[in-house]
Design a protein around this motif. Structure first.
Motif, PDB file in Angstrom:
ATOM      1  N   ILE A  75       0.832  -1.204   0.000  1.00  0.00           N
ATOM      2  CA  ILE A  75       0.000   0.000   0.000  1.00  0.00           C
ATOM      3  C   ILE A  75       0.866   1.254   0.000  1.00  0.00           C
ATOM      4  O   ILE A  75       0.595   2.215  -0.738  1.00  0.00           O
ATOM      5  N   ASP A  76       1.930   1.257   0.800  1.00  0.00           N
ATOM      6  CA  ASP A  76       2.850   2.398   0.801  1.00  0.00           C
ATOM      7  C   ASP A  76       3.467   2.611  -0.574  1.00  0.00           C
ATOM      8  O   ASP A  76       3.581   3.743  -1.063  1.00  0.00           O
ATOM      9  N   GLU A 127       1.044   4.042  -3.174  1.00  0.00           N
ATOM     10  CA  GLU A 127       0.737   5.446  -2.949  1.00  0.00           C
ATOM     11  C   GLU A 127       1.857   6.376  -3.404  1.00  0.00           C
ATOM     12  O   GLU A 127       1.599   7.535  -3.736  1.00  0.00           O
ATOM     13  N   THR A 128       3.080   5.866  -3.473  1.00  0.00           N
ATOM     14  CA  THR A 128       4.230   6.748  -3.681  1.00  0.00           C
ATOM     15  C   THR A 128       5.033   6.474  -4.947  1.00  0.00           C
ATOM     16  O   THR A 128       5.831   7.326  -5.356  1.00  0.00           O
ATOM     17  N   THR A 159      -5.209   7.199 -10.265  1.00  0.00           N
ATOM     18  CA  THR A 159      -5.858   6.463  -9.182  1.00  0.00           C
ATOM     19  C   THR A 159      -6.112   5.021  -9.599  1.00  0.00           C
ATOM     20  O   THR A 159      -5.907   4.075  -8.817  1.00  0.00           O
ATOM     21  N   ARG A 215      -2.816   3.041  -9.560  1.00  0.00           N
ATOM     22  CA  ARG A 215      -2.377   2.716  -8.206  1.00  0.00           C
ATOM     23  C   ARG A 215      -3.255   1.615  -7.599  1.00  0.00           C
ATOM     24  O   ARG A 215      -2.757   0.739  -6.875  1.00  0.00           O
ATOM     25  N   TRP A 252      -9.285   0.614  -2.499  1.00  0.00           N
ATOM     26  CA  TRP A 252      -8.375   1.727  -2.769  1.00  0.00           C
ATOM     27  C   TRP A 252      -9.081   2.829  -3.569  1.00  0.00           C
ATOM     28  O   TRP A 252      -8.944   4.023  -3.262  1.00  0.00           O
ATOM     29  N   ARG A 274      -7.223   2.660   2.690  1.00  0.00           N
ATOM     30  CA  ARG A 274      -5.783   2.397   2.762  1.00  0.00           C
ATOM     31  C   ARG A 274      -5.557   1.145   3.614  1.00  0.00           C
ATOM     32  O   ARG A 274      -6.304   0.196   3.476  1.00  0.00           O
TER      33      ARG A 274
END
Length: 434
Positions: free
Chosen positions: A186-187, A190-191, A289, A292, A330, A335
């Motif tokens: 998940i981290d 997001e990045t 979005t 991801r 998501w 999250r």
């Protein structure tokens, strides 16, 4: 996640290793690929063919149509297609360039040549050896552990290539999957700089949605997608299941459109991606979005399958469909907490679905698994969940995933053997094919 984190580049590499195009069910295509490689090595038309395959390969080849063969099924047809018309440099798209005029040549080879199928005694879940003979010459290609992993090539008694130093995880040739965990996934999603994955994920969207639409528009398999829509209407929850199931129905029935696979499976690739795309379009999510959300769904699928293994009595559609629920969470802004609960709720619901080979009913299993993924998220939104101690659920998502891996890898080993005996007959390790 910082780009300096060891997981950052590893997760990018894992996605590039796993999300690859394939045309047709990956087990028959692996046979065609090995046969095409062996034909190129032999440099002559073979007079005799020996296919040595592990039972799980047979299970997944027995009932599906080999694409671009005019409707042929089975191990012998897969090998014949690879030998007669396959292009080995296309790898899992080895049969993509077969012309309709070559269908008759494939059928003639199948009817006229001596093609023997024997059971692998290696003890490996995934093991395939293709041996071709012409006069005094022999060519051999062995694929083990996963669909493109050639471990041995022989021309007569000369070793052309050898790489036997790998286990089922194949850590010497693939990125270490033990780095995967839900929080880090998940981290990362997001990045990550999407420029490193955009083309790959867009290919997944384009390919998998195209075969899903074809599945709905045509008459393929059991037409599960059409049944769902005709019965319950066009709500997004139904449409997500229907399109994913339709893509599988088309693929299992010989549709020649390519699919971007996940964990060695086109059905898993479809189930992990199509429902997420359907929801993103319904919600009006922007492109980033959606990408991801697909990263979440794909990597959680791979994470689950790492513990289970690529082939098992545990249905891979469960892993992918439940992960699609995570991608949908998501898209709604969820999250770690939302996604972890979605995953556990979904897995607690459908982890008993067995894999009894590739065939039209895979579409129904995909529909059920995607439904469980959606239900898992809807449960969380309403404050409902399963708790540690409820069956195989343990407190903490990673602990539950370890239980799932243990169930699929170890607990269902005897189940897998019994499924194969039921499918193939107690007295015959391999099916008679026409």
């Amino acid at each position: 996640m910082l780009y300096t984190d060891p997981c950052y580049q590893a997760y990018i590499d894992i996605l590039h290793e796993e999300l690859v195009p394939a045309m047709g069910c990956t087990e028959p295509i692996a046979i065609a690929y090995a046969a095409a490689r062996a034909r190129d090595l032999l440099e002559d038309e073979p007079e005799r063919v020996v296919i040595e395959a592990s039972n799980n390969i047979v299970k997944n080849v027995k009932s599906v149509v080999v694409p671009n063969t005019g409707g042929l099924r089975g191990l012998r047809a897969s090998a014949a297609a690879g030998i007669v018309a396959g292009k080995a440099d296309r790898v899992l798209e080895v049969l993509a360039d077969v012309k309709e005029a070559q269908h008759a040549q494939i059928k003639a080879f199948l009817d006229e040549k001596d093609i023997e199928v024997v059971e692998s005694n290696s003890g490996l879940v995934f093991d395939l050896v293709i041996s071709l003979y012409a006069g005094q010459n022999r060519a051999l290609v062995q694929i083990s552990h996963y669909h493109t992993n050639i471990v041995l090539m022989l021309k007569n008694d000369t070793v052309v290539y050898e790489n036997q130093d790998c286990d089922e995880m194949a850590t010497n040739s693939l990125t270490d999957r033990s780095l995967l965990n839900v929080q880090s996934i998940i981290d990362f999603a997001e990045t990550v700089d999407l420029a490193k994955l955009r083309e790959l994920l867009q290919c997944q969207i384009d390919y998998n949605m195209a075969i899903a639409e074809e599945g709905l528009g045509g008459d393929w398999g059991a037409n599960i997608g059409s049944v769902l829509l005709d019965t319950w209407g066009d709500d997004v929850k139904i449409r997500a299941r229907a399109l994913a199931a339709a893509g599988s129905d088309a693929r299992m029935s010989g549709c020649d459109l390519p699919v971007v696979i996940v964990s060695g499976s086109g059905n898993q690739g479809i189930a992990a991606s199509v429902p997420v795309v359907v929801y993103a379009r319904e919600l009006g999510s922007d492109d980033d979005t959606l990408l991801r959300a697909l990263i979440v769904s794909n990597l959680i699928t791979i994470h689950q399958k790492t513990g289970i293994g690529r082939l098992s009595a545990y249905c891979g559609a469960v892993s992918a469909g439940c992960s699609a629920g995570c991608g949908i969470a998501w898209l709604h802004g969820g999250r770690f907490e939302e996604i972890a609960h979605t995953l556990v709720n979904a897995l607690a619901t459908v982890s008993g679905i067995i894999c009894d080979g590739a065939k039209p009913s895979c579409a129904g299993k995909i529909a059920a698994s995607v439904d469980a993924g959606i239900l898992g998220y809807e449960m969380y939104k309403r404050g409902q969940q399963y708790y540690g101690g409820d069956g195989i659920v343990t407190k903490g998502v990673e602990n539950t995933l370890r239980n799932i891996g243990r169930l699929g890898r170890d607990g269902m080993r005897e189940t897998d053997k019994e499924i194969i005996r039921i499918m193939l007959g107690d007295n015959s390790p391999f099916p008679a094919e026409k």
